[in-house]
Motif scaffolding. Sequence first.
Motif, PDB file in Angstrom:
ATOM      1  N   ARG A 134     -33.605 -40.846  -1.934  1.00  0.00           N
ATOM      2  CA  ARG A 134     -34.095 -39.796  -1.049  1.00  0.00           C
ATOM      3  C   ARG A 134     -33.624 -40.000   0.382  1.00  0.00           C
ATOM      4  NH1 ARG A 134     -37.749 -36.513  -3.349  1.00  0.00           N
ATOM      5  NH2 ARG A 134     -38.773 -37.204  -5.266  1.00  0.00           N
ATOM      6  N   CYS A 135     -33.422 -38.899   1.069  1.00  0.00           N
ATOM      7  CA  CYS A 135     -33.103 -38.943   2.502  1.00  0.00           C
ATOM      8  C   CYS A 135     -34.291 -39.568   3.213  1.00  0.00           C
ATOM      9  CB  CYS A 135     -32.838 -37.535   3.014  1.00  0.00           C
ATOM     10  SG  CYS A 135     -32.861 -37.427   4.818  1.00  0.00           S
ATOM     11  N   PRO A 136     -34.062 -40.607   4.044  1.00  0.00           N
ATOM     12  CA  PRO A 136     -35.202 -41.268   4.688  1.00  0.00           C
ATOM     13  C   PRO A 136     -35.955 -40.359   5.650  1.00  0.00           C
ATOM     14  CG  PRO A 136     -33.105 -42.128   5.486  1.00  0.00           C
ATOM     15  CD  PRO A 136     -32.790 -41.216   4.373  1.00  0.00           C
ATOM     16  N   LYS A 137     -35.349 -39.233   6.026  1.00  0.00           N
ATOM     17  CA  LYS A 137     -35.996 -38.363   7.004  1.00  0.00           C
ATOM     18  C   LYS A 137     -36.793 -37.242   6.326  1.00  0.00           C
ATOM     19  CE  LYS A 137     -34.689 -36.184  11.361  1.00  0.00           C
ATOM     20  NZ  LYS A 137     -33.517 -35.727  12.097  1.00  0.00           N
ATOM     21  N   CYS A 138     -36.141 -36.570   5.333  1.00  0.00           N
ATOM     22  CA  CYS A 138     -36.823 -35.399   4.781  1.00  0.00           C
ATOM     23  C   CYS A 138     -37.156 -35.543   3.298  1.00  0.00           C
ATOM     24  CB  CYS A 138     -35.986 -34.137   4.991  1.00  0.00           C
ATOM     25  SG  CYS A 138     -34.568 -34.027   3.890  1.00  0.00           S
ATOM     26  N   GLY A 139     -36.625 -36.593   2.643  1.00  0.00           N
ATOM     27  CA  GLY A 139     -36.980 -36.817   1.244  1.00  0.00           C
ATOM     28  C   GLY A 139     -36.139 -36.052   0.240  1.00  0.00           C
ATOM     29  N   SER A 140     -35.155 -35.298   0.697  1.00  0.00           N
ATOM     30  CA  SER A 140     -34.290 -34.558  -0.231  1.00  0.00           C
ATOM     31  C   SER A 140     -33.398 -35.544  -0.990  1.00  0.00           C
ATOM     32  CB  SER A 140     -33.421 -33.573   0.549  1.00  0.00           C
ATOM     33  OG  SER A 140     -32.327 -33.180  -0.238  1.00  0.00           O
ATOM     34  N   THR A 141     -32.962 -35.167  -2.208  1.00  0.00           N
ATOM     35  CA  THR A 141     -32.036 -36.049  -2.937  1.00  0.00           C
ATOM     36  C   THR A 141     -30.620 -35.507  -2.885  1.00  0.00           C
ATOM     37  OG1 THR A 141     -32.396 -34.902  -5.024  1.00  0.00           O
ATOM     38  CG2 THR A 141     -33.837 -36.775  -4.539  1.00  0.00           C
ATOM     39  N   ASP A 142     -30.391 -34.449  -2.127  1.00  0.00           N
ATOM     40  CA  ASP A 142     -29.042 -33.912  -1.980  1.00  0.00           C
ATOM     41  C   ASP A 142     -28.291 -34.722  -0.927  1.00  0.00           C
ATOM     42  OD1 ASP A 142     -28.029 -32.082  -3.646  1.00  0.00           O
ATOM     43  OD2 ASP A 142     -28.890 -30.327  -2.643  1.00  0.00           O
ATOM     44  N   VAL A 143     -27.899 -35.920  -1.338  1.00  0.00           N
ATOM     45  CA  VAL A 143     -27.264 -36.861  -0.413  1.00  0.00           C
ATOM     46  C   VAL A 143     -25.856 -37.120  -0.891  1.00  0.00           C
ATOM     47  CG1 VAL A 143     -27.373 -39.196   0.502  1.00  0.00           C
ATOM     48  CG2 VAL A 143     -29.484 -37.944   0.070  1.00  0.00           C
ATOM     49  N   ARG A 144     -24.896 -37.137   0.024  1.00  0.00           N
ATOM     50  CA  ARG A 144     -23.540 -37.499  -0.360  1.00  0.00           C
ATOM     51  C   ARG A 144     -22.804 -38.087   0.838  1.00  0.00           C
ATOM     52  NH1 ARG A 144     -20.509 -32.868  -2.837  1.00  0.00           N
ATOM     53  NH2 ARG A 144     -18.799 -34.330  -2.629  1.00  0.00           N
ATOM     54  N   LEU A 145     -21.597 -38.575   0.559  1.00  0.00           N
ATOM     55  CA  LEU A 145     -20.808 -39.194   1.613  1.00  0.00           C
ATOM     56  C   LEU A 145     -20.165 -38.112   2.462  1.00  0.00           C
ATOM     57  CD1 LEU A 145     -19.215 -41.680   2.797  1.00  0.00           C
ATOM     58  CD2 LEU A 145     -17.461 -41.118   1.131  1.00  0.00           C
ATOM     59  N   ARG A 146     -20.183 -38.307   3.776  1.00  0.00           N
ATOM     60  CA  ARG A 146     -19.395 -37.446   4.654  1.00  0.00           C
ATOM     61  C   ARG A 146     -18.194 -38.271   5.083  1.00  0.00           C
ATOM     62  NH1 ARG A 146     -21.358 -34.818  10.296  1.00  0.00           N
ATOM     63  NH2 ARG A 146     -19.514 -33.558  10.638  1.00  0.00           N
ATOM     64  N   ALA A 147     -17.030 -37.940   4.499  1.00  0.00           N
ATOM     65  CA  ALA A 147     -15.860 -38.813   4.663  1.00  0.00           C
ATOM     66  C   ALA A 147     -15.448 -38.945   6.118  1.00  0.00           C
ATOM     67  CB  ALA A 147     -14.707 -38.287   3.828  1.00  0.00           C
ATOM     68  N   SER A 148     -15.586 -37.883   6.897  1.00  0.00           N
ATOM     69  CA  SER A 148     -15.089 -37.941   8.270  1.00  0.00           C
ATOM     70  C   SER A 148     -15.847 -38.970   9.107  1.00  0.00           C
ATOM     71  CB  SER A 148     -15.163 -36.559   8.911  1.00  0.00           C
ATOM     72  OG  SER A 148     -16.488 -36.079   8.836  1.00  0.00           O
ATOM     73  N   THR A 149     -17.101 -39.253   8.764  1.00  0.00           N
ATOM     74  CA  THR A 149     -17.850 -40.248   9.541  1.00  0.00           C
ATOM     75  C   THR A 149     -18.086 -41.519   8.741  1.00  0.00           C
ATOM     76  OG1 THR A 149     -19.940 -39.344   8.737  1.00  0.00           O
ATOM     77  CG2 THR A 149     -19.123 -38.484  10.821  1.00  0.00           C
ATOM     78  N   GLY A 150     -17.832 -41.470   7.419  1.00  0.00           N
ATOM     79  CA  GLY A 150     -18.082 -42.634   6.573  1.00  0.00           C
ATOM     80  C   GLY A 150     -19.573 -42.877   6.362  1.00  0.00           C
ATOM     81  N   MET A 151     -20.397 -41.896   6.699  1.00  0.00           N
ATOM     82  CA  MET A 151     -21.856 -42.053   6.578  1.00  0.00           C
ATOM     83  C   MET A 151     -22.375 -41.198   5.428  1.00  0.00           C
ATOM     84  SD  MET A 151     -22.917 -43.423   9.839  1.00  0.00           S
ATOM     85  CE  MET A 151     -23.957 -42.498  10.928  1.00  0.00           C
ATOM     86  N   LEU A 152     -23.554 -41.555   4.955  1.00  0.00           N
ATOM     87  CA  LEU A 152     -24.235 -40.696   3.997  1.00  0.00           C
ATOM     88  C   LEU A 152     -24.875 -39.556   4.783  1.00  0.00           C
ATOM     89  CD1 LEU A 152     -25.984 -43.374   1.766  1.00  0.00           C
ATOM     90  CD2 LEU A 152     -24.004 -41.982   1.179  1.00  0.00           C
ATOM     91  N   VAL A 153     -24.806 -38.355   4.221  1.00  0.00           N
ATOM     92  CA  VAL A 153     -25.388 -37.226   4.920  1.00  0.00           C
ATOM     93  C   VAL A 153     -26.346 -36.497   3.983  1.00  0.00           C
ATOM     94  CG1 VAL A 153     -23.416 -35.726   4.372  1.00  0.00           C
ATOM     95  CG2 VAL A 153     -24.883 -35.140   6.284  1.00  0.00           C
ATOM     96  N   CYS A 154     -27.485 -36.094   4.506  1.00  0.00           N
ATOM     97  CA  CYS A 154     -28.425 -35.310   3.724  1.00  0.00           C
ATOM     98  C   CYS A 154     -28.001 -33.853   3.866  1.00  0.00           C
ATOM     99  CB  CYS A 154     -29.835 -35.523   4.259  1.00  0.00           C
ATOM    100  SG  CYS A 154     -30.997 -34.335   3.545  1.00  0.00           S
ATOM    101  N   LEU A 155     -27.720 -33.210   2.763  1.00  0.00           N
ATOM    102  CA  LEU A 155     -27.232 -31.839   2.820  1.00  0.00           C
ATOM    103  C   LEU A 155     -28.352 -30.862   3.180  1.00  0.00           C
ATOM    104  CD1 LEU A 155     -24.834 -31.735  -0.261  1.00  0.00           C
ATOM    105  CD2 LEU A 155     -24.336 -32.300   2.106  1.00  0.00           C
ATOM    106  N   PHE A 156     -29.572 -31.355   3.217  1.00  0.00           N
ATOM    107  CA  PHE A 156     -30.700 -30.485   3.508  1.00  0.00           C
ATOM    108  C   PHE A 156     -31.029 -30.484   5.005  1.00  0.00           C
ATOM    109  CE2 PHE A 156     -35.239 -29.290   3.323  1.00  0.00           C
ATOM    110  CZ  PHE A 156     -35.099 -28.113   2.597  1.00  0.00           C
TER     111      PHE A 156
END
Lengths: 90, 422
Positions: B50-72
Motif C-alpha cells: 500500500r501507498c504509505p500516504k493514501c493506502g492505494s495499491t496502484d503503485v509502480r515504478l516511475r522510471a524518470s525518477t527511479g522512485m515508486l509512485v502511487c498512481l492515486f
Amino acid sequence: MIGEVIAMASDDSLVWLLAAGPAGAVGTYWLIYRYYRNTDKSHAYERDTIIEAQPVQGGEEKVDHISKTRDSDIDGDNSDDYRERVQRVQ
Amino acid sequence: MTQEPVEPQQPTFDGPPLSLEEELAAAKAEPEPGPSIETVNESLKDGLNRCPKCGSTDVRLRASTGMLVCLFCRNEWHEARVEEEFGLGEGIDELEGTVIASGAEDIQADAADMLTFKCEACGAEVVVDTAHALNARCHWCRHTLNVNQQIPNGAVPDAVLPFRLTKEEAVAKIREFASSRRLFAHRRFKKEFVPENVLGVYLPYLVIDARAESQYWGRGEVETRRWTETTGSGDNKRTTTYYAADVYQVARQVSFTVDDLTVEGSSERAQFGTSNTNNIVNTILPFDTKNAVKWNASYLVGFTSEKRDLNVEALKPVLEDQLLSIGRSEVRGSLGRFDRGVRWEQEKVDVGGSRWVSMYLPVWLYSYQQESNGLLHYIAVNARTGETMGSIPVSQPKLILAALTVGTFLEGIAGSILVASA
C-alpha cells in the motif's frame, strides 16, 4: 594471417601482392559481419569492475639463451589473452 | 447466544513416521545454518503493497525518477539502498569463506513456481507464475498483489535495481543501433523490425565481492641482439633478420579484491556460443549495482522478470575463471622488460572469501528470431546506463558480393603494380 603471407613471400619480389585480393575479400567479409553480429563482444570485467590490487610480486630467473632464431617473438605469447586458460594448479 | 461448534484441529500429515534411528539422528543434528545476510524486507509481506500516504495499491515504478509512485495520490518514495542497509561495500578485504545473502541461497528442487495468493482485499484466490512475474491483479477487485517474501525457488532476489530509461528512450536507442546497420541487414529483418515491441525485463544476476590471490608461471623472452644477414647477390640477393634472446622462467603473484563482479544467474543466459546471442546481453554489463535497493515487488509492475536458476556452488567456477583473468590483467603491467613476450603455462587462484548477493537488473530487450537458421537475435539496452548492443541478421548474398567487390578491386591494383614493375 596476412602478416604471415607477406613474411613468407617477402623474399620473392612483389608476387605476394597477389594475395591482396583474397585477403581483402576475407577481411571485408569479417569486418562487416562483426559490425552487424557483434559475436566477439562481451563484458570487459577486467576493466569495468572495481578492483583493488596489492603490488604485484614475483621473480624471474634466466634459464636458457636462444643464440639465433628467425622468430621475432616468443611462441604462444598469451600475456594479452587474459581469458585464455592454461594448466590449472590446485 | 449460540456458539458455532469448533472443529478439532487435525494434525497435518507430513509423510510416514520416521524410524527411531532417523528420529535420533534428526534430534542430534546441528540446526541448519541460516543465511549469512538476511535481506528479507521486513516492512512488506506478501499481498498488498500500500501507498504509505493514501493506502492505494496502484503503485509502480516511475522510471524518470527511479522512485515508486502511487498512481492515486502521486506520492513518491523509494526503498533503502542495499549497499548501506546490509553493509555490502565494506570489509571486502576481510571476507572469509562463502557469505551468501538470503535471496541467493540454494534453490530447492521442489519449490513450485506457481504461488496461490488470497487477496487480502476481497478474499479471492489469485495465481502468480513467479518464473516470469512477481505481481498480479486480483481479477475481482483490481488490487495489485505482490510477492515480497523470499520463496526458495530463486524468484525473489535480495535487491532490485529499478529501470531508469523509459521505453521511449530504449526504442530510440534500438532504432539508432539498427539504422546504422541497414545496408547489409537481412531483408526480412528490415521488413519486420518493430522496435516498439521491446520488452522491459528484470534479469537475474549474482553480484559478487571477493578477495583472492592468483599466481602465474610461464616463460618470458628478452631480446639481446638483432641483426640481418644477406645471402646471394644480384637478383638472388636475400636479406634475413635474426634474433638472439634470453629465456626466463617467470612467476607473478597478485592479491586483489573485486567489488560487485556481476555474473548471470540464469542458466539459459549463462550459455555463450555460436548457437545463441547471449553475449549481447552480457556485453551491456556493468550496471550501477551500488544503487540497487531492497526488494519490493512494486518495482516490477509493468515489467517481466526471469527467475534465477543457478546456485552459488554452480557459479564458483565462473567466479574463479573471472578472477584468474582479472589477475592476469593486473600482472600484465609488470611484464614490460620481456619485449619478446610471455607465455603463461600454469596458473592458480585462491579465493580467500566471497560474498554473493542476488539482484534483478533492468534490461530493455528486443528479440528477433531469424527464420532461416532459427537463431534468436537480441538488441539489448542497459536500462540504467543506456549502453546498447545487438546482433543484426546479415544478408549473406549482399555480404559476399561486397567482399568479392573489394577483393577484385584490390587484386586489380596489385596486378597493375606487378605489370608496371615487370
